[in-house]
Write an enzyme that holds these catalytic residues in place. Structure first.
Site, short mmCIF file in Angstrom:
data_model
loop_
_atom_site.label_atom_id
_atom_site.label_comp_id
_atom_site.label_asym_id
_atom_site.label_seq_id
_atom_site.Cartn_x
_atom_site.Cartn_y
_atom_site.Cartn_z
N CYS A 76 0.84 -1.20 0.00
CA CYS A 76 0.00 0.00 0.00
C CYS A 76 0.87 1.25 0.00
O CYS A 76 1.77 1.38 0.84
CB CYS A 76 -0.88 -0.01 1.25
SG CYS A 76 -1.74 1.55 1.49
N CYS A 85 -3.68 -0.07 8.88
CA CYS A 85 -2.97 -1.35 8.97
C CYS A 85 -1.67 -1.15 9.75
O CYS A 85 -1.07 -0.09 9.70
CB CYS A 85 -2.59 -1.87 7.58
SG CYS A 85 -3.98 -2.23 6.50
N CYS A 163 -7.90 1.50 -1.02
CA CYS A 163 -7.48 0.83 0.21
C CYS A 163 -7.45 -0.65 -0.08
O CYS A 163 -8.46 -1.23 -0.49
CB CYS A 163 -8.47 1.16 1.32
SG CYS A 163 -8.23 0.09 2.75
N TYR A 316 -24.60 -11.67 23.87
CA TYR A 316 -24.00 -10.70 22.94
C TYR A 316 -24.30 -11.13 21.49
O TYR A 316 -23.39 -11.27 20.67
CB TYR A 316 -22.48 -10.63 23.11
CG TYR A 316 -22.00 -10.38 24.51
CD1 TYR A 316 -21.85 -9.08 24.98
CD2 TYR A 316 -21.66 -11.44 25.35
CE1 TYR A 316 -21.37 -8.85 26.27
CE2 TYR A 316 -21.19 -11.21 26.64
CZ TYR A 316 -21.05 -9.92 27.08
OH TYR A 316 -20.56 -9.70 28.34
N CYS A 412 -12.40 -10.87 20.66
CA CYS A 412 -11.58 -10.04 19.77
C CYS A 412 -10.48 -9.35 20.56
O CYS A 412 -9.86 -8.41 20.06
CB CYS A 412 -12.45 -9.03 19.03
SG CYS A 412 -13.38 -7.97 20.13
N1 SAH Z 1 -22.20 -12.36 17.91
C1 SAH Z 1 -22.51 -11.26 17.04
C2 SAH Z 1 -22.20 -9.89 17.62
C3 SAH Z 1 -20.91 -9.70 18.39
S1 SAH Z 1 -20.47 -8.03 18.73
C4 SAH Z 1 -21.84 -11.45 15.69
O1 SAH Z 1 -20.96 -12.30 15.53
O2 SAH Z 1 -22.23 -10.75 14.75
C5 SAH Z 1 -20.90 -7.82 20.40
C6 SAH Z 1 -22.34 -7.46 20.62
O3 SAH Z 1 -22.55 -7.36 22.03
C7 SAH Z 1 -22.79 -6.13 20.04
O4 SAH Z 1 -23.91 -6.35 19.23
C8 SAH Z 1 -23.14 -5.28 21.29
O5 SAH Z 1 -24.23 -4.41 21.07
C9 SAH Z 1 -23.50 -6.34 22.28
N2 SAH Z 1 -23.37 -6.01 23.72
C10 SAH Z 1 -22.49 -5.18 24.32
N3 SAH Z 1 -22.62 -5.21 25.67
C11 SAH Z 1 -23.61 -6.11 25.93
C12 SAH Z 1 -24.20 -6.61 27.15
N4 SAH Z 1 -23.80 -6.18 28.33
N5 SAH Z 1 -25.18 -7.53 27.05
C13 SAH Z 1 -25.59 -7.98 25.83
N6 SAH Z 1 -25.07 -7.55 24.67
C14 SAH Z 1 -24.09 -6.63 24.70
#
Ligand code: SAH
Length: 457
Positions: A76, A85, A163, A316, A412
């Site tokens: 890049c 990056c 990009c 989540y 992550c």
């Molecule tokens: N599993 C999904 C999203 C993961 S990202 C996928 O793979 O697409 C993490 C998610 O957790 C986000 O959508 C965020 O809004 C949510 N989140 C953050 N804090 C939270 C909590 N305390 N309880 C429930 N969800 C939450």
């Protein structure tokens, strides 16, 4: 208290031993770590000390003497200026090894977990052009607008033609917005003076349907010559099916405001993961690397080890992607997510795919799961996929109370993962194994799925 062995402006000859989680080389001078960007483990060179603190310092690489065999020429042209990056100068194999090592180091140092099985990072065949979402800041240049990405730790936009980790359609849209907006009298937003109009252009592309959504984020409702801009975008990228406007009037570096309207076309685009269809709206969270999302979810599914009779909780859950992926092999999946719009999307996505054994609830996982337990729910498997800060302690506690046979942790951030694993392993669980998956090639971000099982002794 001992003083650092070097001071600002010293020139020192060093050997780099390690790589930090943000991609800097680490050299030790009499045991004192100095962090130097663009340096790789095994390399030697001349470094100028630019800043010292009590326990560590920062340096600039002035001359590279012995280069690492893993060093490659970054393709890049703006790599050294753009903050997007951090690892383009490291071979892809080297990147995958570094990510595995980051997980192992965090497990050992933060989690006190030694001798665990961490598999080699699952990488991409072609680790470029993978992103399905680009969030491009817009700035005002002399004649036309400037679009690109922020320089590292700064709000200066590095003007970018293309990009190499985003989809080519995003490049085309970035270019057309840049030239047309200036012609049409649309000014870029100026964050210092809080003036101007266009703040960000967010572009989403679906790999399976090739649909494109463009979101124009503006400071106010009015967007001069909106229709002409829409025509220009559609002409440049004919597979655009949705052009949205989001208004963010606040002085903030958060991209989106609360109000989203449809300027032209549909208000969602569709994507598929393993035959499951998802509607994605402007602000939904959706994994950014579609090729690796499948790899990640498949691994999560394998670690869940479902037979069809299990009750599964997906904490989540976002728009229900993992939940719906698991539903085919479970008795029932309960998803919980804090953003109400995402839960609406999750419910719609279940309908869209005729999946009836998945239900979704709005709330904080750490409050909803103890409540479910009080109602008599017993999950066999809990999947967690929290944001970077990891699981809330109350959620870890709730999982220990519920005692599912298995916990599948999608993370992550290796540091918070290791912290949470310590909590779970202290509470009667055993980390069986972990699988890093490279969701973000060329960057230092590390994704990792872990299988945690209840100790039966
Ligand atoms: N599993 C999904 C999203 C993961 S990202 C996928 O793979 O697409 C993490 C998610 O957790 C986000 O959508 C965020 O809004 C949510 N989140 C953050 N804090 C939270 C909590 N305390 N309880 C429930 N969800 C939450």
């Amino acid at each position: 208290m001992s003083k650092p062995p070097v001071t600002k402006n010293d020139h020192v000859h060093v050997t780099f031993e390690d790589l930090t989680h943000d991609g800097a080389g680490v050299a030790k001078i009499d045991g004192y770590p100095v962090f130097v960007k663009q340096a790789l483990p095994g390399e030697t060179g001349q470094v100028k000390i630019i800043h010292t603190k009590k326990n560590f310092g920062f340096g600039k690489l002035m001359e590279l003497e012995q280069a690492s065999p893993e060093r490659v020429e970054p393709p890049c042209p703006v790599y050294h200026r753009c903050g997007g990056c951090q690892l383009q100068h490291l071979s892809y194999e080297g990147q995958l090894d570094a990510k595995k090592k980051q997980v192992a180091d965090a497990f050992e140092r933060i989690g006190g977990l030694e001798n665990v099985t961490i598999h080699d990072t699952l990488g991409m065949k072609d680790p470029w052009r993978y992103r399905n979402k680009s969030q491009i800041p817009v700035g005002q240049g002399d004649e036309q607008l400037v679009t690109g990405f922020f320089a590292e730790r700064s709000n200066t936009i590095v003007d970018t033609e293309e990009c190499l980790i985003q989809h080519p359609d995003a490049d085309r849209i970035m270019q057309v917005v840049k030239t047309k907006a200036a012609e049409l009298g649309i000014r870029a937003y100026d964050s210092e003076r809080h003036r101007g109009t266009l703040r960000h252009v967010v572009i989403r592309h679906s790999k399976t349907t090739d649909q494109v959504m463009v979101v124009l984020v503006t400071k106010q409702d009015q967007l001069p010559n909106k229709k002409h801009l829409v025509d220009a975008i559609r002409e440049a990228v004919p597979n655009t099916v949705s052009i949205m406007q989001n208004v963010n009037p606040k002085r903030t570096n958060v991209i989106f405001g609360d109000k989203t309207t449809t300027v032209w076309g549909q208000d969602t685009i569709y994507d598929e993961i393993d035959g499951i269809r998802f509607a994605i709206s402007a602000r939904s969270f959706y994994q950014v690397n579609p090729v690796q999302t499948y790899v990640l979810y498949k691994q999560a599914l394998a670690y869940a080890g479902l037979t069809g009779s299990e009750t599964v909780i997906d904490a989540y859950c976002g728009i229900g992607t993992i939940s719906l992926f698991l539903a085919a092999q479970a008795k029932h999946v309960y998803g919980v997510e804090v953003v109400p719009e995402a839960v609406d999307d999750a419910k719609k996505n279940a309908k869209l795919n005729d999946i009836t054994n998945a239900s979704f609830y709005v709330g904080e996982a750490e409050s909803v799961i103890p409540w479910w337990k009080a109602q008599g729910m017993q999950a066999d498997v809990i999947v967690v996929d929290p944001p970077r800060k990891g699981c809330d302690e109350a959620l870890l506690h709730a999982m220990l109370q519920m005692q599912p046979e298995k916990i599948v942790y999608v993370s992550c951030n290796p540091a918070t993962l290791a912290r949470d694993l310590k909590h779970l392993t202290d509470g009667g669980y055993r980390l069986h194994e972990a699988q890093p998956v490279d969701m973000f090639p060329q960057t230092t971000h590390v994704e990792c799925v872990s299988q945690i099982v209840l100790k039966n002794d």
